[in-house]
Design an enzyme around this catalytic site. Structure first.
Site, mmCIF file in Angstrom:
data_model
loop_
_atom_site.group_PDB
_atom_site.id
_atom_site.type_symbol
_atom_site.label_atom_id
_atom_site.label_comp_id
_atom_site.label_asym_id
_atom_site.label_seq_id
_atom_site.Cartn_x
_atom_site.Cartn_y
_atom_site.Cartn_z
ATOM 1 N N TYR A 1 61.308 -5.618 -25.970
ATOM 2 C CA TYR A 1 60.941 -4.279 -25.327
ATOM 3 C C TYR A 1 61.328 -2.939 -26.308
ATOM 4 O O TYR A 1 60.696 -2.308 -26.127
ATOM 5 C CB TYR A 1 62.030 -4.105 -24.282
ATOM 6 C CG TYR A 1 61.696 -2.921 -23.292
ATOM 7 C CD1 TYR A 1 60.425 -2.924 -22.703
ATOM 8 C CD2 TYR A 1 62.563 -2.003 -23.323
ATOM 9 C CE1 TYR A 1 60.314 -1.592 -21.620
ATOM 10 C CE2 TYR A 1 62.416 -0.894 -22.531
ATOM 11 C CZ TYR A 1 61.293 -0.926 -21.959
ATOM 12 O OH TYR A 1 61.154 0.571 -21.052
ATOM 13 N N TYR B 1 58.527 -11.069 -22.429
ATOM 14 C CA TYR B 1 59.360 -10.343 -23.426
ATOM 15 C C TYR B 1 60.604 -10.233 -23.005
ATOM 16 O O TYR B 1 61.023 -10.561 -21.741
ATOM 17 C CB TYR B 1 58.928 -8.944 -23.586
ATOM 18 C CG TYR B 1 58.684 -7.982 -22.330
ATOM 19 C CD1 TYR B 1 59.793 -7.062 -22.433
ATOM 20 C CD2 TYR B 1 57.932 -7.828 -21.571
ATOM 21 C CE1 TYR B 1 60.127 -6.172 -21.484
ATOM 22 C CE2 TYR B 1 57.986 -7.215 -20.391
ATOM 23 C CZ TYR B 1 58.835 -6.334 -20.367
ATOM 24 O OH TYR B 1 59.006 -5.193 -19.190
ATOM 25 N N CYS B 2 61.557 -9.891 -23.915
ATOM 26 C CA CYS B 2 63.117 -9.838 -23.733
ATOM 27 C C CYS B 2 63.390 -8.373 -24.449
ATOM 28 O O CYS B 2 62.755 -7.641 -24.601
ATOM 29 C CB CYS B 2 63.693 -10.868 -24.087
ATOM 30 S SG CYS B 2 63.540 -11.258 -25.969
ATOM 31 N N TYR B 3 64.675 -8.441 -24.836
ATOM 32 C CA TYR B 3 65.229 -7.270 -25.612
ATOM 33 C C TYR B 3 64.348 -7.307 -27.101
ATOM 34 O O TYR B 3 64.003 -5.907 -27.284
ATOM 35 C CB TYR B 3 66.599 -7.326 -25.810
ATOM 36 C CG TYR B 3 67.613 -7.057 -24.566
ATOM 37 C CD1 TYR B 3 67.561 -5.906 -24.237
ATOM 38 C CD2 TYR B 3 68.016 -8.349 -23.894
ATOM 39 C CE1 TYR B 3 68.230 -5.638 -22.778
ATOM 40 C CE2 TYR B 3 68.595 -8.228 -22.850
ATOM 41 C CZ TYR B 3 68.855 -6.968 -22.115
ATOM 42 O OH TYR B 3 69.461 -6.612 -21.029
#
Length: 107
Positions: free
Chosen positions: A102, A73-75
């Site tokens: 996230y 995952y990232c932003y």
């Protein structure tokens, strides 16, 4: 014959059911990878997530069993798709990118 394997996307709700125990810890054989910047990771991340960046990526590839399930995952769930595809290209078989990243996880 050529088989092209690719990563899958998964919602936060599906990920919580599939990869996490009731106490919030990941199931055995699951790696959770956070590819956001270090400051953001230190401010908050998914339980038991490992921070992954260019500095530790090759070490991760060498030390991780390719049969483990991996959720990246990232932003917002965009950049993690590229990393998920790269993991698949490096032989990982069960790779997921978290839809919405996230932000979706905490909301």
């Amino acid at each position: 014959l050529v088989f092209i394997m690719n990563f899958q996307t998964i919602s936060a709700k599906e990920a919580k059911l599939k990869f996490f125990k009731d106490d919030g810890s990941p199931e055995d054989g699951v790696k959770v990878l956070d590819i956001r910047d270090e400051r953001s990771f230190n401010e908050g991340h998914i339980n038991s997530a490992q921070h992954l960046d260019n500095a530790n990526f090759s070490e991760f590839l060498q030390s991780t069993d390719s049969a483990e399930s991996i959720m990246v995952y990232c932003y917002h769930g965009i950049m993690s798709q590229g990393v998920a595809a790269h993991l698949v290209e490096n032989g990982f078989l069960d790779v997921y990118s978290l839809n919405g990243g996230y932000e979706a996880w905490v909301n």
